[in-house]
Design a protein around this motif. Structure first.
Motif, PDB file in Angstrom:
ATOM      1  N   ASN A  51       0.680  -1.197  -0.119  1.00 42.32           N
ATOM      2  CA  ASN A  51       0.036   0.051   0.049  1.00 42.32           C
ATOM      3  C   ASN A  51       0.988   1.254  -0.101  1.00 42.32           C
ATOM      4  O   ASN A  51       0.785   2.234  -0.598  1.00 42.32           O
ATOM      5  N   TRP A  54      -6.976   8.853  -8.084  1.00 44.36           N
ATOM      6  CA  TRP A  54      -8.177   8.036  -7.301  1.00 44.36           C
ATOM      7  C   TRP A  54      -7.395   6.967  -6.498  1.00 44.36           C
ATOM      8  O   TRP A  54      -8.062   6.464  -5.466  1.00 44.36           O
ATOM      9  N   SER A  67      -7.852   6.175  -2.475  1.00 43.94           N
ATOM     10  CA  SER A  67      -8.762   4.844  -2.236  1.00 43.94           C
ATOM     11  C   SER A  67      -7.832   3.793  -1.208  1.00 43.94           C
ATOM     12  O   SER A  67      -8.443   2.826  -0.915  1.00 43.94           O
ATOM     13  N   ILE A  68      -6.475   4.173  -1.370  1.00 42.12           N
ATOM     14  CA  ILE A  68      -5.751   3.010  -0.737  1.00 42.12           C
ATOM     15  C   ILE A  68      -5.882   2.756   0.808  1.00 42.12           C
ATOM     16  O   ILE A  68      -6.217   1.740   1.382  1.00 42.12           O
ATOM     17  N   TYR A  69      -5.945   3.949   1.486  1.00 42.12           N
ATOM     18  CA  TYR A  69      -6.452   3.937   2.806  1.00 42.12           C
ATOM     19  C   TYR A  69      -7.702   4.340   3.419  1.00 42.12           C
ATOM     20  O   TYR A  69      -8.047   4.691   4.254  1.00 42.12           O
ATOM     21  N   LYS A  70      -8.522   4.177   2.384  1.00 45.47           N
ATOM     22  CA  LYS A  70     -10.088   4.216   2.671  1.00 45.47           C
ATOM     23  C   LYS A  70     -10.973   2.897   2.503  1.00 45.47           C
ATOM     24  O   LYS A  70     -10.362   2.170   1.537  1.00 45.47           O
ATOM     25  N   ALA A  71     -12.128   2.779   3.265  1.00 49.78           N
ATOM     26  CA  ALA A  71     -12.688   1.806   3.120  1.00 49.78           C
ATOM     27  C   ALA A  71     -13.272   1.654   1.715  1.00 49.78           C
ATOM     28  O   ALA A  71     -13.850   2.488   1.264  1.00 49.78           O
ATOM     29  N   ALA A  72     -12.975   0.324   0.991  1.00 52.35           N
ATOM     30  CA  ALA A  72     -13.681   0.200  -0.506  1.00 52.35           C
ATOM     31  C   ALA A  72     -15.140   0.290  -0.720  1.00 52.35           C
ATOM     32  O   ALA A  72     -15.826  -0.529   0.129  1.00 52.35           O
ATOM     33  N   ASN A  73     -15.528   0.839  -1.541  1.00 55.15           N
ATOM     34  CA  ASN A  73     -17.067   0.889  -1.875  1.00 55.15           C
ATOM     35  C   ASN A  73     -16.961   0.575  -3.417  1.00 55.15           C
ATOM     36  O   ASN A  73     -16.883   1.292  -4.575  1.00 55.15           O
ATOM     37  N   LYS A  74     -16.890  -0.869  -3.730  1.00 55.26           N
ATOM     38  CA  LYS A  74     -17.050  -1.436  -4.988  1.00 55.26           C
ATOM     39  C   LYS A  74     -18.215  -0.794  -5.859  1.00 55.26           C
ATOM     40  O   LYS A  74     -17.650  -0.524  -7.034  1.00 55.26           O
ATOM     41  N   ASP A 114     -16.786   2.892  -6.763  1.00 54.01           N
ATOM     42  CA  ASP A 114     -15.702   2.904  -7.545  1.00 54.01           C
ATOM     43  C   ASP A 114     -15.855   2.192  -9.059  1.00 54.01           C
ATOM     44  O   ASP A 114     -15.470   2.892  -9.768  1.00 54.01           O
TER      45      ASP A 114
END
Length: 225
Positions: free
Chosen positions: A27, A153, A157-164, A167
């Motif tokens: 990361n 982007w 997005s690396i250190y944030k909660a993923a929102n598929k 995204d």
């Protein structure tokens, strides 16, 4: 060592990390590499230095989190601030080289497409130099903007909660708008400049020759390092 050698060495040494440390370091690696304003050489040297420091700490039973802290994004930002910016002349030369590569690829693809369409529909293959140049710069600008936006982007997005879903929607929207722009904007440009017959073959030949020359130049002068 040049950039390619640093990356190869990094890839080899990264194999010795534990799974947890590798995920943490990967990361950091993506975050630093997507900082396009800093020197690539210095970025890779920093990444290798951080990796070697982590490997030494790992031998002592320490984790990446224990070495670099609970907030890797803040740590990376601080490291990036200390890196020298990419020299303007070097960046301009590198960007110019990439744009020429893009021009070669664009010419080859456009040439093949024009030749196929000509034999299917018997379409006029005349190209106009002025129109071709403007079309290229439009496409180059769209692709350059896409690269910058994707890098930003990735960093965010690396250190944030993923929102598929979010995204997927963002990437789908970006790719759709870009493809529509690349396809339609050049068609709205009026024909101007010196006309050349058999444009498809001219595009193809010029594109191939340009790509071969750029490949030879890169091997000799290590433009892409």
């Amino acid at each position: 060592m040049n950039v390619k050698e640093l990356i190869q060495l990094n890839n080899q040494k990264r194999k010795h990390l534990t799974k947890e440390n590798e995920e943490y370091y990967d990361n950091m690696l993506v975050y630093i590499r997507t900082s396009i304003s800093v020197s690539e050489q210095q970025s890779e040297e920093l990444l290798l230095e951080l990796l070697e420091h982590l490997l030494d700490a790992q031998k002592e039973g320490k984790s990446a989190k224990g070495v670099f802290g609970e907030d890797p994004a803040a740590y990376c930002k601080e490291m990036i601030k200390q890196l020298p910016k990419e020299p303007s002349k070097s960046a301009a030369f590198f960007i110019g080289f990439l744009l020429l590569q893009l021009a070669g690829i664009f010419a080859v693809i456009n040439g093949i497409g024009d030749i196929i369409i000509h034999y299917v529909k018997d379409r006029d293959q005349t190209i106009y130099i002025g129109t071709a140049i403007v079309s290229f710069f439009i496409i180059a600008a769209i692709i350059s903007l896409d690269v910058i936006l994707i890098f930003k982007w990735l960093q965010n997005s690396i250190y944030k909660a993923a929102n598929k879903i979010k995204d997927f929607f963002l990437l789908f929207s970006l790719s759709t708008i870009s493809l529509l722009g690349i396809f339609f904007l050049p068609k709205w440009i009026p024909s101007f400049g010196y006309p050349i017959e058999s444009g498809g073959f001219v595009y193809l030949i010029v594109g191939i020759v340009l790509l071969i020359c750029l490949k030879a130049a890169d091997r000799k002068y290590h433009i892409t390092k």
